[in-house]
Scaffold this active site. Structure first.
Site, PDB file in Angstrom:
ATOM      1  N   GLU A   1       0.949  -1.123   0.050  1.00  0.00           N
ATOM      2  CA  GLU A   1       0.057  -0.038   0.093  1.00  0.00           C
ATOM      3  C   GLU A   1       1.001   1.489  -0.163  1.00  0.00           C
ATOM      4  O   GLU A   1       1.834   1.405   0.532  1.00  0.00           O
ATOM      5  CB  GLU A   1      -0.963   0.182   1.174  1.00  0.00           C
ATOM      6  CG  GLU A   1      -2.010  -1.125   1.213  1.00  0.00           C
ATOM      7  CD  GLU A   1      -1.558  -2.210   2.235  1.00  0.00           C
ATOM      8  OE1 GLU A   1      -0.256  -2.589   2.139  1.00  0.00           O
ATOM      9  OE2 GLU A   1      -2.342  -2.936   2.526  1.00  0.00           O
TER      10      GLU A   1
ATOM     11  N   ASP B   1     -13.318   5.915  -3.055  1.00  0.00           N
ATOM     12  CA  ASP B   1     -12.677   5.987  -1.983  1.00  0.00           C
ATOM     13  C   ASP B   1     -11.149   5.836  -2.089  1.00  0.00           C
ATOM     14  O   ASP B   1     -10.559   4.816  -1.375  1.00  0.00           O
ATOM     15  CB  ASP B   1     -13.256   4.670  -1.182  1.00  0.00           C
ATOM     16  CG  ASP B   1     -12.926   4.675   0.234  1.00  0.00           C
ATOM     17  OD1 ASP B   1     -12.476   5.629   0.879  1.00  0.00           O
ATOM     18  OD2 ASP B   1     -12.821   3.449   0.828  1.00  0.00           O
TER      19      ASP B   1
ATOM     20  N   ASP C   1     -10.052  -2.145  -3.834  1.00  0.00           N
ATOM     21  CA  ASP C   1     -11.071  -1.675  -3.294  1.00  0.00           C
ATOM     22  C   ASP C   1     -12.266  -0.862  -3.704  1.00  0.00           C
ATOM     23  O   ASP C   1     -12.244   0.464  -3.474  1.00  0.00           O
ATOM     24  CB  ASP C   1     -10.424  -0.844  -1.822  1.00  0.00           C
ATOM     25  CG  ASP C   1     -11.210  -0.962  -0.715  1.00  0.00           C
ATOM     26  OD1 ASP C   1     -12.313  -1.674  -0.615  1.00  0.00           O
ATOM     27  OD2 ASP C   1     -10.855  -0.505   0.350  1.00  0.00           O
TER      28      ASP C   1
HETATM   29  N1  ATP Z   1      -6.094  -8.580  -5.280  1.00  0.00           N
HETATM   30  C1  ATP Z   1      -5.263  -8.621  -4.287  1.00  0.00           C
HETATM   31  N2  ATP Z   1      -3.927  -8.944  -4.255  1.00  0.00           N
HETATM   32  C2  ATP Z   1      -3.232  -8.870  -3.173  1.00  0.00           C
HETATM   33  N3  ATP Z   1      -3.631  -8.287  -2.092  1.00  0.00           N
HETATM   34  C3  ATP Z   1      -4.612  -7.592  -2.031  1.00  0.00           C
HETATM   35  C4  ATP Z   1      -5.587  -7.686  -3.009  1.00  0.00           C
HETATM   36  N4  ATP Z   1      -6.809  -7.134  -2.774  1.00  0.00           N
HETATM   37  C5  ATP Z   1      -6.515  -6.676  -1.368  1.00  0.00           C
HETATM   38  N5  ATP Z   1      -5.375  -6.897  -0.934  1.00  0.00           N
HETATM   39  C6  ATP Z   1      -4.615  -6.719   0.292  1.00  0.00           C
HETATM   40  O1  ATP Z   1      -5.799  -6.680   1.348  1.00  0.00           O
HETATM   41  C7  ATP Z   1      -5.849  -5.454   1.893  1.00  0.00           C
HETATM   42  C8  ATP Z   1      -7.378  -4.966   1.986  1.00  0.00           C
HETATM   43  O2  ATP Z   1      -7.752  -4.741   0.780  1.00  0.00           O
HETATM   44  P1  ATP Z   1      -8.983  -3.679   0.599  1.00  0.00           P
HETATM   45  O3  ATP Z   1      -8.489  -2.222   0.560  1.00  0.00           O
HETATM   46  O4  ATP Z   1      -9.634  -4.079  -0.835  1.00  0.00           O
HETATM   47  O5  ATP Z   1     -10.130  -3.903   1.424  1.00  0.00           O
HETATM   48  P2  ATP Z   1     -10.772  -2.815   2.676  1.00  0.00           P
HETATM   49  O6  ATP Z   1     -12.212  -2.742   2.491  1.00  0.00           O
HETATM   50  O7  ATP Z   1      -9.990  -1.598   2.771  1.00  0.00           O
HETATM   51  O8  ATP Z   1     -10.389  -3.680   3.796  1.00  0.00           O
HETATM   52  P3  ATP Z   1     -10.003  -3.045   5.531  1.00  0.00           P
HETATM   53  O9  ATP Z   1     -11.248  -3.075   6.313  1.00  0.00           O
HETATM   54  O10 ATP Z   1      -9.052  -3.864   5.939  1.00  0.00           O
HETATM   55  O11 ATP Z   1      -9.746  -1.532   5.144  1.00  0.00           O
HETATM   56  C9  ATP Z   1      -4.982  -4.530   0.762  1.00  0.00           C
HETATM   57  O12 ATP Z   1      -4.529  -3.293   1.455  1.00  0.00           O
HETATM   58  C10 ATP Z   1      -3.893  -5.447   0.236  1.00  0.00           C
HETATM   59  O13 ATP Z   1      -2.915  -5.768   1.260  1.00  0.00           O
HETATM   60 MG    MG Z   2      -8.898  -0.550   1.369  1.00  0.00          MG
END
Ligand code: ATP
Ligand code: MG
Length: 301
Positions: free
Chosen positions: A196, A230, A248
């Site tokens: 990230e 977002d 996300d």
């Molecule tokens: N396609 C992917 N490949 C690898 N890692 C991923 C992928 N999608 C998500 N992640 C990992 O999972 C984490 C959380 O994903 P995402 O941002 O989609 O969810 P979120 O809804 O923000 O969850 P949170 O409630 O933890 O904030 C990301 O920061 C990343 O580290």
């Molecule tokens: Mg997220």
């Protein structure tokens, strides 16, 4: 062990009748917060005695909650819902095995996983409805009018929305995970190695990284008609090859949404703020918004 991990373990021990009763409870939860035992009998085609036996097993596994009020009723637990989704995804040949958690947060749990053809995939379990101000904000707009919105419904809706967004923007070449499948509250997508942006303190080519983020925002807007809504350093991954990925997407809006301008502005502002604070790069917000909204050839630094 997390809910999804317990679900995967438990799934192996479930018999077809267990899954049938679980699915009946899920179905009837659109009408009842707690599903009456009599409904379960009627809808599953099992005798009351058989149903009672299944309910005890499912309670024992932690897949359902029993509630005693004016009547006795049952509701799915998070693990129960995870079981139903995983069962469908496994049957659809989308998931072979669930691996390590990649990110376990408030609104989702993401796992490293394997597909039956040996591909590394990411499996995202949406978890909403667990009291959070941010969730309410994120969901506003697409579930506005419903008074009681169950966690089940919210989480499924978030997964459907995210999958839809990926399916819209991915073919236009926006740098996002490839959408592979979706069931209930779970999205299956390609796994992408990356960190990230907020965790990155030093970047040799920060200008190019910023340009690439903005170019992806522009392509999503211009070609796919979509705004992330977002976007921030928390939802951009920097890959080992220095290219980026935007993740996300459940709260995306179309460019004809009444708040489109405000949301696009906020997305771009978040990104510019991060690059100014961490990378000392200053850009004009208004110029960039102009670039994104109008046909032109990318971003000059
Ligand atoms: N396609 C992917 N490949 C690898 N890692 C991923 C992928 N999608 C998500 N992640 C990992 O999972 C984490 C959380 O994903 P995402 O941002 O989609 O969810 P979120 O809804 O923000 O969850 P949170 O409630 O933890 O904030 C990301 O920061 C990343 O580290
Ligand atoms: Mg997220």
């Amino acid at each position: 062990m997390s809910s999804a991990e317990i679900a995967v373990k438990t799934l192996r021990r479930l018999e077809p009748e267990d899954l049938r009763v679980l699915a009946v409870i899920e179905l009837d939860m659109s009408r009842h917060r707690y599903v009456p035992e009599a409904d379960i009998s009627r809808l599953s085609g099992l005798t009351p005695k058989q149903v009672n036996y299944r309910l005890q097993r499912l309670s024992g596994f932690g897949l359902i909650h029993r509630w005693v009020g004016p009547y006795v009723g049952y509701a799915l637990s998070t693990v129960g819902y995870d079981c139903l989704a995983m069962n469908s995804l496994v049957k659809a040949d989308l998931i072979e095995a669930l691996g390590k958690p990649l990110g376990v947060g408030k609104e989702s749990d993401v796992y490293d996983a394997l597909s039956p053809d040996g591909r590394r995939i990411a499996v995202k379990f949406h978890r909403l409805g667990r009291i959070s101000f941010r969730q309410t904000r994120r969901l506003r707009g697409y579930v506005a009018e419903r008074r009681h919105i169950s966690w089940l419904y919210q989480s499924r809706l978030a997964a459907e929305r995210e999958f839809e967004a990926l399916r819209i923007v991915h073919p236009h070449g926006v740098s996002v995970p490839e959408p592979i499948g979706q069931n209930r509250h779970v999205v299956v997508m390609s796994f992408i190695e990356g960190v990230e942006l907020y965790k990155v303190s030093e970047m040799r080519n920060a200008e190019e990284v910023l340009n690439e983020v903005l170019e992806n925002v522009r392509v999503a807007y211009q070609k796919a008609g979509v705004i992330h809504a977002d976007l921030s350093e928390f939802n951009v991954l920097l890959k080992p090859d220095s290219h980026i990925l935007i993740i996300d997407w459940p709260q995306f809006v179309r460019t004809d949404h009444p708040n489109a301008d405000v949301l696009l502005r906020r997305d771009v502002e978040n990104i510019l703020r991060f690059f100014q604070r961490k990378m000392r790069i200053k850009r004009s917000l208004e110029d960039i918004l102009e670039h994104i909204r109008h046909i032109n050839m990318g971003f000059a630094s």
